[in-house]
Design a protein around this motif. Structure first.
Motif, mmCIF file in Angstrom:
data_model
loop_
_atom_site.group_PDB
_atom_site.id
_atom_site.type_symbol
_atom_site.label_atom_id
_atom_site.label_comp_id
_atom_site.label_asym_id
_atom_site.label_seq_id
_atom_site.Cartn_x
_atom_site.Cartn_y
_atom_site.Cartn_z
ATOM 1 N N ASP A 136 0.794 -1.224 0.000
ATOM 2 C CA ASP A 136 0.000 0.000 0.000
ATOM 3 C C ASP A 136 0.830 1.280 0.000
ATOM 4 O O ASP A 136 0.914 1.980 -1.003
ATOM 5 C CB ASP A 136 -0.970 -0.015 1.184
ATOM 6 C CG ASP A 136 -2.037 1.054 1.059
ATOM 7 O OD1 ASP A 136 -2.528 1.269 -0.063
ATOM 8 O OD2 ASP A 136 -2.364 1.692 2.074
ATOM 9 N N LYS A 142 1.645 8.942 -2.099
ATOM 10 C CA LYS A 142 1.205 9.726 -0.935
ATOM 11 C C LYS A 142 2.354 9.789 0.069
ATOM 12 O O LYS A 142 2.933 8.759 0.424
ATOM 13 C CB LYS A 142 -0.006 9.069 -0.270
ATOM 14 C CG LYS A 142 -1.310 9.411 -0.938
ATOM 15 C CD LYS A 142 -2.479 8.960 -0.091
ATOM 16 C CE LYS A 142 -3.798 9.264 -0.760
ATOM 17 N NZ LYS A 142 -4.945 8.719 -0.025
ATOM 18 N N LYS A 220 -3.760 -1.534 -6.899
ATOM 19 C CA LYS A 220 -3.514 -0.140 -6.521
ATOM 20 C C LYS A 220 -3.081 0.679 -7.741
ATOM 21 O O LYS A 220 -3.515 1.820 -7.928
ATOM 22 C CB LYS A 220 -2.456 -0.059 -5.419
ATOM 23 C CG LYS A 220 -2.202 1.388 -5.018
ATOM 24 C CD LYS A 220 -1.784 1.586 -3.609
ATOM 25 C CE LYS A 220 -1.818 3.062 -3.246
ATOM 26 N NZ LYS A 220 -1.336 3.344 -1.917
ATOM 27 N N ARG A 234 -9.836 7.002 -6.133
ATOM 28 C CA ARG A 234 -8.774 6.548 -5.210
ATOM 29 C C ARG A 234 -9.293 6.405 -3.777
ATOM 30 O O ARG A 234 -8.732 5.659 -2.970
ATOM 31 C CB ARG A 234 -7.579 7.508 -5.269
ATOM 32 C CG ARG A 234 -6.407 7.022 -4.438
ATOM 33 C CD ARG A 234 -5.127 7.751 -4.735
ATOM 34 N NE ARG A 234 -4.061 7.274 -3.890
ATOM 35 C CZ ARG A 234 -2.781 7.541 -4.069
ATOM 36 N NH1 ARG A 234 -2.397 8.282 -5.074
ATOM 37 N NH2 ARG A 234 -1.869 7.058 -3.241
ATOM 38 N N LEU A 237 -9.672 3.205 -1.767
ATOM 39 C CA LEU A 237 -8.588 2.585 -0.980
ATOM 40 C C LEU A 237 -8.738 2.896 0.509
ATOM 41 O O LEU A 237 -8.010 2.355 1.328
ATOM 42 C CB LEU A 237 -7.222 3.091 -1.462
ATOM 43 C CG LEU A 237 -6.845 2.764 -2.904
ATOM 44 C CD1 LEU A 237 -5.564 3.480 -3.298
ATOM 45 C CD2 LEU A 237 -6.667 1.264 -3.093
ATOM 46 N N ASN A 238 -9.672 3.788 0.831
ATOM 47 C CA ASN A 238 -9.862 4.159 2.241
ATOM 48 C C ASN A 238 -10.895 3.284 2.942
ATOM 49 O O ASN A 238 -11.335 3.633 4.042
ATOM 50 C CB ASN A 238 -10.297 5.623 2.340
ATOM 51 C CG ASN A 238 -9.184 6.557 1.920
ATOM 52 O OD1 ASN A 238 -8.010 6.234 2.073
ATOM 53 N ND2 ASN A 238 -9.544 7.700 1.380
#
Ligand code: GLY
Length: 350
Positions: A136, A142, A220, A234, A237-238
């Motif tokens: 990840d 990020k 991803k 995106r 992904l949370n």
């Protein structure tokens, strides 16, 4: 060995395989003009892998120095960031040189942010050594440090030049740290891949780690290619992260990030099943996987504290928050909602 090409604002490879750390020097030399490298690592990973990392870089002609900080989320703060930037200045790092982030998620986020800020951007190569960082945080650009007010509040989107996952580094990972990484792996299955869920259920993820990591990185990659800056897709992904981050903060980061994400996924899925918005199969499979990979599915923290922390979440947009809702196995959707609804779901899912 598996290779995944990420096409974002920078195109770069993610290499996953046994022993690939020894290729770092030559791969870095092929990508970069400079010959100065700063390795950023923590007090757990440094003693295990800094020497090998220095050797491969020196063999390829780099002048290498290493910055080591105390392991743990508590180091992911503006103070450590400033120390690191000062270290870069003392090493006279230039924009042709390279920062190597050697370690787990904290190291990758901190080193990635420092590299993106120093001289307005110095190349960074991510060398993740935890499962969580491999699947990840090292991929997708990020970078961040925390503030007392919340996690990852100061950061940038800056893609690395290369991600090198030497899966043999997982051999020295404490069991519970491997397990917390499995929460992110399960997340990928829940949001995007029924096939991955089946593999995780029927096989042993640790034995199949190269395949599992590559599968997560591919998932991803696709999400990041579609929405690098996290304005829409995106956010998928949370899944589990709104409640997860709030729990993590309220526990003063004493519970692993992955464990908190596992709790967040479990509460949200239970709530949505009870609310008739999600099939029971999603809850059953998720609970089975959390149990199999020894991850928690609940917390004793009072709801008010979780909700108060969730309001400080960087994912908040005004009074709205985006929930990630499982719809079928391997498929989640984004739903914008308000905090009153989040509070109702939190009660329902506990
Ligand atoms: N870890 C979530 C993301 O990279 O967007």
């Amino acid at each position: 060995m598996e290779q995944v090409l990420v096409r974002a604002s920078r195109v770069y490879e993610v290499i996953i395989g046994e022993g690939v750390l020894s290729e770092l020097g030559l791969r870095a030399a092929a990508l970069l003009r400079g010959r100065r490298a700063v390795i950023v690592t923590d007090s757990n990973v440094g003693p295990l892998y800094a020497r090998r990392t220095e050797e491969t870089l020196r063999d390829a002609g780099f002048a290498v120095t290493t910055f080591t900080f105390p392991a743990g989320e508590a180091s992911k703060n503006p103070g450590t960031l400033l120390e690191l930037l000062t270290f870069f200045a003392k090493q006279e790092l230039t924009r042709e040189d390279v920062v190597i982030a050697l370690g787990g998620g904290v190291t990758g986020d901190l080193a990635g942010l420092a590299a993106s800020l120093y001289l307005r951007g110095v190349p960074c190569i991510q060398v993740p050594t935890s499962l969580l960082a491999m699947v990840d945080s090292s991929v997708g650009g990020k970078t961040a440090v925390d503030l007392p007010e919340g996690k990852n509040l100061v950061g940038t989107f800056t893609q690395p030049y290369l991600v090198l996952c030497d899966i043999t580094t997982l051999d020295t990972l404490p069991k519970e740290v491997f397990e917390e990484g499995m929460a992110e792996v399960i997340k990928y299955g829940m949001i995007r891949s029924k096939e991955l869920l089946e593999l995780l259920l029927t096989d042993d993820a640790e034995r199949k780690r190269e395949r599992v990591i590559a599968q997560c990185v591919r998932l991803k990659r696709d999400v990041v290619a579609e929405d690098e800056q996290d304005f829409g897709e995106r956010q998928i992904l949370n899944f589990g992260h709104t409640l997860g981050h709030a729990i993590e903060r309220e526990m003063n980061y004493k519970l692993f990030h992955g464990d908190c994400v596992a709790i967040g996924m479990a509460i949200m899925t239970r709530a949505l099943v009870r609310d008739g918005r999600c099939p029971e199969s999603c809850e059953k499979i998720l609970e089975k996987l959390l149990k199999k990979y020894k991850l928690p599915n609940s917390t004793e923290l009072p709801s008010e504290r979780i909700l108060a922390a969730a309001r400080a979440d960087k994912k908040r947009r005004g009074e709205k928050i985006t929930l990630i809702e499982p719809k079928t196995l391997g498929n989640c959707v984004l739903v914008k909602t308000d905090f009153a609804e989040l509070a109702r779901l939190l009660e329902l899912g506990r």
